[in-house]
Design an enzyme around this catalytic site. Structure first.
Site, short mmCIF file in Angstrom:
data_model
loop_
_atom_site.label_atom_id
_atom_site.label_comp_id
_atom_site.label_asym_id
_atom_site.label_seq_id
_atom_site.Cartn_x
_atom_site.Cartn_y
_atom_site.Cartn_z
N ASN A 284 5.30 42.24 32.38
CA ASN A 284 5.04 41.06 33.22
C ASN A 284 4.71 41.54 34.63
O ASN A 284 5.52 42.21 35.28
CB ASN A 284 6.31 40.19 33.20
CG ASN A 284 6.15 38.93 34.03
OD1 ASN A 284 5.60 38.98 35.13
ND2 ASN A 284 6.63 37.82 33.53
N HIS B 114 5.32 40.02 39.68
CA HIS B 114 5.84 40.39 41.00
C HIS B 114 4.93 41.31 41.80
O HIS B 114 5.16 41.53 42.99
CB HIS B 114 7.28 40.89 40.88
CG HIS B 114 8.16 39.75 40.44
ND1 HIS B 114 8.14 38.54 41.07
CD2 HIS B 114 9.00 39.62 39.40
CE1 HIS B 114 8.95 37.70 40.45
NE2 HIS B 114 9.49 38.34 39.42
N ARG C 10 2.71 29.53 37.47
CA ARG C 10 3.63 28.44 37.83
C ARG C 10 2.88 27.26 38.43
O ARG C 10 1.84 27.44 39.06
CB ARG C 10 4.65 28.94 38.85
CG ARG C 10 5.73 29.81 38.24
CD ARG C 10 6.77 30.20 39.28
NE ARG C 10 7.94 30.74 38.62
CZ ARG C 10 8.99 30.02 38.24
NH1 ARG C 10 9.03 28.72 38.47
NH2 ARG C 10 10.00 30.58 37.63
N ARG D 224 3.16 30.22 43.05
CA ARG D 224 3.81 31.08 44.04
C ARG D 224 3.47 32.56 43.89
O ARG D 224 3.60 33.32 44.82
CB ARG D 224 5.32 30.89 44.02
CG ARG D 224 5.97 31.49 42.81
CD ARG D 224 7.46 31.52 42.96
NE ARG D 224 8.03 30.22 42.71
CZ ARG D 224 9.27 30.05 42.24
NH1 ARG D 224 10.04 31.10 42.02
NH2 ARG D 224 9.75 28.86 42.01
N GLU E 248 2.80 32.71 30.14
CA GLU E 248 4.00 31.87 30.22
C GLU E 248 3.63 30.63 31.02
O GLU E 248 3.02 30.74 32.09
CB GLU E 248 5.12 32.60 30.94
CG GLU E 248 5.64 33.80 30.20
CD GLU E 248 6.67 34.56 31.03
OE1 GLU E 248 6.96 34.14 32.16
OE2 GLU E 248 7.15 35.57 30.54
N GLU F 220 10.91 33.44 21.79
CA GLU F 220 11.36 34.52 22.67
C GLU F 220 12.79 34.18 23.08
O GLU F 220 13.03 33.14 23.71
CB GLU F 220 10.46 34.63 23.90
CG GLU F 220 10.91 35.74 24.83
CD GLU F 220 9.94 36.02 25.97
OE1 GLU F 220 8.75 35.73 25.84
OE2 GLU F 220 10.42 36.52 27.00
N1 PXP Z 1 10.15 36.28 29.45
C1 PXP Z 1 10.04 35.06 30.05
C2 PXP Z 1 9.84 33.86 29.19
C3 PXP Z 1 10.10 34.95 31.45
O1 PXP Z 1 9.99 33.73 32.03
C4 PXP Z 1 10.23 36.11 32.23
C5 PXP Z 1 10.21 36.01 33.74
O2 PXP Z 1 8.94 35.59 34.14
C6 PXP Z 1 10.33 37.34 31.57
C7 PXP Z 1 10.31 37.40 30.19
C8 PXP Z 1 10.48 38.63 32.32
O3 PXP Z 1 11.68 38.60 33.01
P1 PXP Z 1 12.00 39.74 34.08
O4 PXP Z 1 10.96 39.67 35.14
O5 PXP Z 1 13.36 39.39 34.55
O6 PXP Z 1 11.95 41.04 33.33
#
Ligand code: PXP
Length: 243
Positions: free
Chosen positions: A7, A10, A45, A49, A70, A151
């Protein structure tokens, strides 16, 4: 081997902190793929953001693995997904001021709106996963909603294992058992089982040992580590320019 979805939200968080064009989550996705990631995951989102619409559109064009989007089950996001066509849409709950996703979807309380969202996405030919807490009633409801994938939300396990000390061993074990039991139940019901949220380099191994879990989506801890292991080189490169 468990598949890894990276992911890159960030990377975009850092870019949006300055409303500039670096660091670029698309470049980060390519680096992650080069390093062996099986999938790139982003959360678009409602408040935009971090990830922006254009990031998802560019990712769709350039990545060579799979794109997992997501998203909240809103009319806006469903229309966007049907246009951009990620490989997987993961439906997540979304609250306006939350720091990160708080808990999984409540498939029992929101059964009808979820059914409607799933119908639209399935009719549009999309593969859909539901992000749910590791609880029996949520797995049953997900099965009733006729999804192929879920998930499991590992947030509570991750919070318990933030500090791995003898004092919280029991709490970690209790949360881990919930994830494992949920994975077994879901796999028995014929669901493909994925998991994620809050996983770290320290707590991921136990989750990997759960054979039913085929894929993990991990973001924050990988990006956090990247920011530190890459800092040495970044400082050296700037010093070289100052000479
Ligand atoms: N899976 C889902 C459905 C999420 O919403 C997130 C956060 O965006 C993640 C996985 C990944 O989480 P993290 O960034 O805490 O590893």
């Amino acid at each position: 081997m468990t598949r890894l979805g990276v992911n890159v939200d960030h990377i975009a968080t850092l870019r949006e902190a300055r409303k500039t064009n670096e660091p670029d989550p698309v470049t980060a996705a390519l680096v992650a793929e080069n390093a062996g990631a099986d999938q790139i995951t982003v959360h678009l989102r409602g408040d935009r953001r971090h990830i922006q619409d254009r990031d998802v559109e560019l990712l769709r064009e350039v990545i060579k693995t799979r794109l997992n989007l997501e998203m909240a089950a809103t009319t806006e996001m469903i229309a966007f997904a049907l246009e951009v066509r990620p490989d997987v849409c993961t439906l997540v709950p979304e609250q306006p001021n939350e720091i990160t996703t708080q808990g999984g979807l409540n498939c029992v309380a929101h059964f009808d709106p979820l059914k409607d969202a799933l119908r639209k996405l399935h009719e549009g030919g999309m593969a859909v996963s539901l992000f749910i807490d590791p609880e029996g009633e949520q797995i049953e409801a997900a099965g009733d909603l006729k999804v192929k994938m879920i998930e499991l939300n590992t947030a509570r396990y991750s919070e318990a294992s933030l500090y791995i000390t003898p004092a919280n061993e029991k709490a970690i074990e209790a949360e881990f058992r919930k994830v494992r039991a949920a994975a077994e139940m879901a796999a028995e019901a014929g669901l493909q089982v994925l998991a994620g949220h809050g996983l770290t380099y320290r707590n991921v191994r136990s989750i990997v040992a759960v054979g039913e879990i085929e894929e993990l989506n991990i973001g924050h801890n990988i990006i956090a580590r990247a920011s530190l292991v890459g800092l040495d080189q970044a400082v050296r490169e700037m010093i070289a320019l100052l000479k």
